[in-house]
Motif scaffolding. Sequence first.
Motif, mmCIF file in Angstrom:
data_model
loop_
_atom_site.group_PDB
_atom_site.id
_atom_site.type_symbol
_atom_site.label_atom_id
_atom_site.label_comp_id
_atom_site.label_asym_id
_atom_site.label_seq_id
_atom_site.Cartn_x
_atom_site.Cartn_y
_atom_site.Cartn_z
ATOM 1 N N ALA A 202 0.829 -1.199 0.000
ATOM 2 C CA ALA A 202 0.000 0.000 0.000
ATOM 3 C C ALA A 202 0.870 1.258 0.000
ATOM 4 N N PHE A 203 1.984 1.237 0.748
ATOM 5 C CA PHE A 203 2.909 2.374 0.774
ATOM 6 C C PHE A 203 3.423 2.667 -0.631
ATOM 7 N N VAL A 204 3.866 1.626 -1.337
ATOM 8 C CA VAL A 204 4.424 1.811 -2.686
ATOM 9 C C VAL A 204 3.373 2.355 -3.641
ATOM 10 N N VAL A 205 2.170 1.763 -3.614
ATOM 11 C CA VAL A 205 1.134 2.176 -4.567
ATOM 12 C C VAL A 205 0.702 3.613 -4.304
ATOM 13 N N TRP A 206 0.590 3.994 -3.028
ATOM 14 C CA TRP A 206 0.145 5.363 -2.744
ATOM 15 C C TRP A 206 1.265 6.375 -2.950
ATOM 16 N N ALA A 207 2.508 5.973 -2.816
ATOM 17 C CA ALA A 207 3.616 6.874 -3.133
ATOM 18 C C ALA A 207 3.776 7.033 -4.638
ATOM 19 N N CYS A 208 3.533 5.961 -5.385
ATOM 20 C CA CYS A 208 3.853 5.933 -6.823
ATOM 21 C C CYS A 208 2.638 6.089 -7.727
ATOM 22 N N SER A 209 1.459 6.244 -7.170
ATOM 23 C CA SER A 209 0.257 6.395 -7.996
ATOM 24 C C SER A 209 -0.678 7.426 -7.396
ATOM 25 N N ALA A 210 -1.382 7.067 -6.322
ATOM 26 C CA ALA A 210 -2.372 7.980 -5.734
ATOM 27 C C ALA A 210 -1.728 9.237 -5.170
ATOM 28 N N GLY A 211 -0.439 9.197 -4.845
ATOM 29 C CA GLY A 211 0.240 10.360 -4.304
ATOM 30 C C GLY A 211 0.850 11.272 -5.343
ATOM 31 N N LEU A 212 0.564 11.055 -6.634
ATOM 32 C CA LEU A 212 1.215 11.820 -7.696
ATOM 33 C C LEU A 212 0.383 12.926 -8.346
ATOM 34 N N PRO A 213 -0.769 13.337 -7.807
ATOM 35 C CA PRO A 213 -1.481 14.447 -8.459
ATOM 36 C C PRO A 213 -0.626 15.694 -8.629
ATOM 37 N N PHE A 214 0.234 15.995 -7.660
ATOM 38 C CA PHE A 214 1.091 17.179 -7.774
ATOM 39 C C PHE A 214 2.029 17.052 -8.974
#
Length: 372
Positions: A202-214
């Motif tokens: 979950a950490f990887v997916v949210w860092a590398c996908s859901a966390g990339l709007p910026f």
Amino acid sequence: MSPRLALYLGGLLGPFGGGVVSAMLPELSTSFGVSQGAAASSLTAYLLPFALVMLVSGGLGERWGPARSIRVAYAGYAVAALLAAVAPWFWLFQTSRALQGVANAFTTPLLLAKLAAVTPKERLGRAMGTYGAMQAIGQTTAPLVGGLAAEGAWQWAFVGLSVVAAVLAISPLPADSPAPAAPPPSLRSAWRASTLLTGGVAFVVWACSAGLPFLVSFRLDDAFALSPGARGLVLTAYGLAGVAGARLTGAAVDRFGRRTAVCAGLALAAVAIGSIGLLTWLPLVVVAWAVSGVCGQLVLVGVHATVLSGGGRRGGDISVVTALRFLGMSAAPGLFTGLYRHDAALGFLVPAALLALTIPVVAVWWPRPERA
């Protein structure tokens, strides 16, 4: 309101409250006489306490009684949101944001645990998909509602949040399971290998996908010179696609299994994210970002269904996993902004590579479902 509906609506409140300030940062800056950078820190003021407290909030909530803990957290959220609306100083506004994050840390894992407790295992994926859709709706609509409120007075957004939290505090919830005769396990019992593995994914997916709007916003500005409003509209494609695909992703997890669903989500997300830094036609960038949203939903449902499929410390386990998920999101700017500024394509290819490298880890070591 039915108890199950109350669980789903509770899932919407957290991401909505976290993101509601996104579109009102200039107004916050003017109201409190601070820089826009300082105003933007109100996002971190909510997210960081939320993620850190969630490392233990699920276990504590199980000890104190899930239903009681959820109601107290909603009441605290209502008071903190009202404090944000009337705060005369920026430091007090920031304190209220931190308190909202702490309150949300107690609702999110316990709502998921309760939903799992009242859902048959063969339909758990669908239930997690619906819950994830509600969270995506909250995340997607928060900037729009916050921006509309700021057209008049941004404080009304927090008054509305306070009212909703107060209504949820008195809404019916499924009854707690009977307390076990044995002493409750320690808080550290949730920190076992299977929980840390799912949390790490979950950490990887949210860092590398859901966390990339910026990062996508940077790309839309640099490559296509879009206005802020147009960039915001494109960014909603991630959440809208996740909502639209919620039932399909939930059904896919139930039909094909959690390991297969997570691997498929990681593979497709790697392709979609990597392509954003290479594509030069705007419609394809929008499609790639939307596909990323569906993939993120697929992985999230697989993770939630895996953690919540067994008995025992559902609240403590999902609390740790969700904390790691949001810590990944908060780490994304520090991990990838410098790479993007060095080379735009590299800024997206590196997170795509990390997603792809996670696939063999899931394929070999993903926890097997517990038998009833």
